[in-house]
Design a protein around this motif. Structure first.
Motif, PDB file in Angstrom:
ATOM      1  N   PHE A   1       0.834  -1.201   0.000  1.00 42.10           N
ATOM      2  CA  PHE A   1       0.000   0.000   0.000  1.00 42.10           C
ATOM      3  C   PHE A   1       0.868   1.249   0.000  1.00 42.10           C
ATOM      4  CE2 PHE A   1      -1.987   3.508   2.221  1.00 42.10           C
ATOM      5  CZ  PHE A   1      -3.234   3.595   1.632  1.00 42.10           C
ATOM      6  N   TRP A   2       1.841   1.295   0.907  1.00 40.99           N
ATOM      7  CA  TRP A   2       2.669   2.501   1.020  1.00 40.99           C
ATOM      8  C   TRP A   2       3.621   2.652  -0.147  1.00 40.99           C
ATOM      9  CZ3 TRP A   2       0.871   6.204   3.563  1.00 40.99           C
ATOM     10  CH2 TRP A   2       0.170   6.025   4.753  1.00 40.99           C
ATOM     11  N   GLU A   3       4.114   1.552  -0.704  1.00 40.44           N
ATOM     12  CA  GLU A   3       4.967   1.660  -1.897  1.00 40.44           C
ATOM     13  C   GLU A   3       4.191   2.305  -3.036  1.00 40.44           C
ATOM     14  OE1 GLU A   3       6.400  -2.225  -2.741  1.00 40.44           O
ATOM     15  OE2 GLU A   3       8.097  -2.082  -1.359  1.00 40.44           O
ATOM     16  N   ALA A   4       2.951   1.871  -3.211  1.00 40.92           N
ATOM     17  CA  ALA A   4       2.121   2.459  -4.272  1.00 40.92           C
ATOM     18  C   ALA A   4       1.820   3.921  -3.980  1.00 40.92           C
ATOM     19  CB  ALA A   4       0.826   1.664  -4.411  1.00 40.92           C
ATOM     20  N   ALA A   5       1.561   4.236  -2.720  1.00 44.80           N
ATOM     21  CA  ALA A   5       1.243   5.625  -2.363  1.00 44.80           C
ATOM     22  C   ALA A   5       2.428   6.547  -2.589  1.00 44.80           C
ATOM     23  CB  ALA A   5       0.797   5.688  -0.902  1.00 44.80           C
ATOM     24  N   PHE A   6       3.609   6.134  -2.154  1.00 42.70           N
ATOM     25  CA  PHE A   6       4.788   6.995  -2.252  1.00 42.70           C
ATOM     26  C   PHE A   6       5.311   7.119  -3.668  1.00 42.70           C
ATOM     27  CE2 PHE A   6       5.610   5.752   2.373  1.00 42.70           C
ATOM     28  CZ  PHE A   6       4.928   6.864   2.843  1.00 42.70           C
ATOM     29  N   ARG A   7       4.875   6.246  -4.550  1.00 44.11           N
ATOM     30  CA  ARG A   7       5.274   6.329  -5.959  1.00 44.11           C
ATOM     31  C   ARG A   7       4.181   6.893  -6.849  1.00 44.11           C
ATOM     32  NH1 ARG A   7       8.341   0.554  -7.206  1.00 44.11           N
ATOM     33  NH2 ARG A   7      10.341   1.087  -6.273  1.00 44.11           N
ATOM     34  N   GLY A   8       2.988   7.022  -6.300  1.00 47.54           N
ATOM     35  CA  GLY A   8       1.853   7.332  -7.152  1.00 47.54           C
ATOM     36  C   GLY A   8       1.225   8.688  -6.935  1.00 47.54           C
ATOM     37  N   ARG A   9      -0.091   8.712  -7.073  1.00 45.50           N
ATOM     38  CA  ARG A   9      -0.849   9.958  -7.077  1.00 45.50           C
ATOM     39  C   ARG A   9      -0.747  10.694  -5.748  1.00 45.50           C
ATOM     40  NH1 ARG A   9      -2.398  14.148  -9.895  1.00 45.50           N
ATOM     41  NH2 ARG A   9      -4.518  14.850  -9.520  1.00 45.50           N
TER      42      ARG A   9
ATOM     43  N   MET B   1       0.990  15.620  -3.066  1.00 44.87           N
ATOM     44  CA  MET B   1       1.730  16.264  -1.980  1.00 44.87           C
ATOM     45  C   MET B   1       2.784  17.210  -2.553  1.00 44.87           C
ATOM     46  SD  MET B   1       0.522  15.428   1.006  1.00 44.87           S
ATOM     47  CE  MET B   1       1.875  16.032   2.012  1.00 44.87           C
ATOM     48  N   ALA B   2       3.465  16.765  -3.597  1.00 40.87           N
ATOM     49  CA  ALA B   2       4.486  17.610  -4.232  1.00 40.87           C
ATOM     50  C   ALA B   2       3.865  18.859  -4.828  1.00 40.87           C
ATOM     51  CB  ALA B   2       5.229  16.823  -5.305  1.00 40.87           C
ATOM     52  N   ALA B   3       2.623  18.748  -5.302  1.00 38.96           N
ATOM     53  CA  ALA B   3       1.933  19.888  -5.901  1.00 38.96           C
ATOM     54  C   ALA B   3       1.305  20.800  -4.850  1.00 38.96           C
ATOM     55  CB  ALA B   3       0.861  19.402  -6.872  1.00 38.96           C
ATOM     56  N   GLY B   4       1.403  20.421  -3.574  1.00 40.39           N
ATOM     57  CA  GLY B   4       0.857  21.249  -2.511  1.00 40.39           C
ATOM     58  C   GLY B   4      -0.626  21.046  -2.255  1.00 40.39           C
ATOM     59  N   ASN B   5      -1.203  19.999  -2.857  1.00 39.56           N
ATOM     60  CA  ASN B   5      -2.635  19.739  -2.696  1.00 39.56           C
ATOM     61  C   ASN B   5      -2.821  18.626  -1.666  1.00 39.56           C
ATOM     62  OD1 ASN B   5      -5.386  19.440  -2.942  1.00 39.56           O
ATOM     63  ND2 ASN B   5      -5.378  19.445  -5.187  1.00 39.56           N
ATOM     64  N   GLU B   6      -2.636  18.974  -0.398  1.00 40.21           N
ATOM     65  CA  GLU B   6      -2.651  17.961   0.668  1.00 40.21           C
ATOM     66  C   GLU B   6      -4.028  17.349   0.862  1.00 40.21           C
ATOM     67  OE1 GLU B   6      -1.837  17.987   5.420  1.00 40.21           O
ATOM     68  OE2 GLU B   6      -0.316  18.944   4.140  1.00 40.21           O
ATOM     69  N   GLN B   7      -5.073  18.145   0.739  1.00 37.03           N
ATOM     70  CA  GLN B   7      -6.429  17.610   0.926  1.00 37.03           C
ATOM     71  C   GLN B   7      -6.731  16.525  -0.102  1.00 37.03           C
ATOM     72  OE1 GLN B   7      -9.566  20.526   1.068  1.00 37.03           O
ATOM     73  NE2 GLN B   7     -11.188  19.009   0.831  1.00 37.03           N
ATOM     74  N   ALA B   8      -6.420  16.804  -1.369  1.00 36.11           N
ATOM     75  CA  ALA B   8      -6.661  15.802  -2.413  1.00 36.11           C
ATOM     76  C   ALA B   8      -5.784  14.572  -2.199  1.00 36.11           C
ATOM     77  CB  ALA B   8      -6.402  16.409  -3.783  1.00 36.11           C
ATOM     78  N   ALA B   9      -4.551  14.779  -1.709  1.00 40.37           N
ATOM     79  CA  ALA B   9      -3.655  13.651  -1.450  1.00 40.37           C
ATOM     80  C   ALA B   9      -4.245  12.726  -0.389  1.00 40.37           C
ATOM     81  CB  ALA B   9      -2.286  14.162  -1.013  1.00 40.37           C
ATOM     82  N   GLN B  10      -4.830  13.309   0.658  1.00 46.05           N
ATOM     83  CA  GLN B  10      -5.428  12.488   1.708  1.00 46.05           C
ATOM     84  C   GLN B  10      -6.689  11.792   1.208  1.00 46.05           C
ATOM     85  OE1 GLN B  10      -5.126  13.440   5.762  1.00 46.05           O
ATOM     86  NE2 GLN B  10      -4.044  15.383   5.458  1.00 46.05           N
TER      87      GLN B  10
END
Length: 471
Positions: free
Chosen positions: A178-186, A191-200
């Motif tokens: 799960f975390w490998e996919a999360a840290f490599r994916g959307r 998070m890099a784009a600054g859109n924390e709400q959408a990331a969560q």
């Protein structure tokens, strides 16, 4: 291994620093960042340490060292120019089993300070065991470039979600995937784009419905060729990609930086010989993203300057596929800079116009009268096949036939070639120029001889990597 790497929790713990000068100040700043309760022993404090004391960020404990001062501290640092005092501190600390560091004196250290990449709570420490601290620092700088600035916040958000994920992923292996996919994916991209709400929201969706989150398309400008001109963000993205679609303008040096296990697919186009139709490229990008992959579309130069990047993202938007854009150094900027040709100059050009020589047959024709105006620079992409027409039209509409021009082939690359002459010679200059090539028209070209710095020489062979002047 001469040292055991350990991250010490010094927050709220007393740390004794002997010394109040510049070197001590650097260590104190480091300790304060980690939350240590710093106690200083020194005859005098420099301005920086004195200010910290005045602000009550540290305690000026004493003016002279006494071994009893070590009894109630966690760590000890000696940062004085008195070698005898430094040795006394070291021996007294060792006798009390206190970890001690004598700055710039490796034999008198029971612990050493590594070079640190700080993305708190993510920390990366690099050490040479005190043998080559400058090398460790240089390695730190390289690693700094690879780690996004948002990495720390991403780790914090992941920490906030750990317990919830455990409830849905009951095995260690499932949580790891799960975390490998999360840290490599959307999640990571948002998070890099600054859109924390959408990331969560992505984490929540993937937690509730595994495999339901689609991937994304990231449009990346690879620059004109020199891998050093790839942006930091571009480097980070191509090293996270699952699949990379690239074109012929992307240099081998840039492709070497792509994540090793990523699929690399060439969809490049050449004039008169399209390997993959644009519609097919669009559909492949969309299909891979819908399969949950991080898809990078890697384009030479900047994807929004004559790169058809806008068309590809229009297709992604219509298909409901999320996307991002990482700009690149466009050829007009990179190639001319490497050729020593400023695009603008107060004495020669007050404006610059980017033009493409490759256009749809039914498109609006050029405003030649505007392009022919003097005291401006024309940077013409994909113009070698129409060089004769360009020269003829510019002269016919008023541009002086003696206007300096340059043809920059394979700009910024090791085999860059710069051929200069006049506007009436443009057809001959462009005739056998290696691709890709940029045409530059304007008085600024005459600065080339004085400002060229990259692989510059004065030769007579038009195609041996040297500079040719036909004027």
């Amino acid at each position: 291994m001469d040292h055991l790497p350990v991250f010490a929790a010094v927050k709220g713990r007393p740390v004794l620093v002997i010394g109040g000068g510049e070197i001590a100040a650097r260590k104190i700043a480091f300790l304060l960042r980690a939350g240590a309760k710093v106690q200083v022993v020194a005859k005098a404090l420099n301005a920086e340490v004195q200010q910290l004391a005045d602000e009550q960020k540290l305690t000026w404990f004493a003016t002279a060292f006494d071994e009893s001062q070590l009894d109630s501290v966690f760590l000890v640092i000696a940062a004085t120019n008195d070698r005898a005092l430094n040795r006394q501190v070291f021996e007294a600390a060792n006798a009390r089993h206190r970890l001690v560091n004598v700055v710039d004196d490796q034999p008198l250290c029971s612990f050493i300070f590594p070079s640190i990449v700080d993305r708190s709570p993510i920390l990366v420490a690099i050490s040479s065991g005190g043998n080559a601290p400058v090398l460790a620092r240089l390695l730190r700088e390289k690693i700094e470039a690879l780690l996004p600035g948002n990495l720390g916040r991403m780790a914090q958000v992941a920490g906030e979600w750990r317990e919830r994920i455990k409830a849905f992923r009951t095995t260690t292996d499932a949580r790891r995937r799960f975390w490998e996919a999360a840290f490599r994916g959307r999640f990571a991209s948002l998070m890099a784009a600054g859109n924390e709400q959408a990331a969560q929201e992505v984490l929540a969706q993937e937690m509730a419905e595994p495999g339901s989150t689609q991937g994304e398309i990231i449009l990346v400008g690879a620059g004109p060729g020199d891998a050093g001109l790839l942006t930091l963000r571009g480097l980070q993205v191509i090293q996270q990609a699952d699949v990379v679609f690239y074109d012929h303008l992307v240099s081998d040096e840039v492709l070497e930086l792509v994540r090793r296990d990523a699929d690399k697919i060439c969809v490049g186009k050449r004039a008169g010989r399209h390997a993959v139709a644009q519609h097919d490229t669009n559909q492949m990008l969309i299909a891979e993203a819908r399969a949950g992959k991080t898809v990078v579309r890697l384009k030479g130069g900047d994807p929004f300057i004559f790169g058809r990047g806008g068309e590809e993202l229009q297709a992604a938007a219509a298909a409901g596929v999320p996307f991002q854009v990482v700009p690149g150094v466009t050829a007009a900027s990179g190639a001319t800079a490497y050729a020593g040709i400023p695009l603008t100059h107060r004495e020669f050009a007050q404006s610059v116009t980017f033009v493409t020589g490759h256009y749809k047959a039914d498109s609006v024709p050029f405003d030649w009268s505007h392009l022919a105006q003097s005291r401006q620079t024309l940077a013409i992409y994909m113009g070698t096949m129409k060089a004769a027409e360009i020269s003829e039209q510019l002269i016919q509409h008023g541009r002086d036939k003696a206007t300096p021009v340059a043809v920059i082939s394979r700009g910024t690359r090791r085999d860059q070639q710069v051929n200069t002459g006049t506007l009436e010679q443009l057809e001959n200059l462009a005739k056998n120029a290696p691709m890709p090539a940029l045409l530059v028209v304007g008085e600024v070209v005459q600065l080339h001889d004085a400002l060229a710095w990259f692989q510059h020489s004065s030769g007579t062979d038009a195609f041996d990597g040297a500079v040719v002047n036909l004027a």
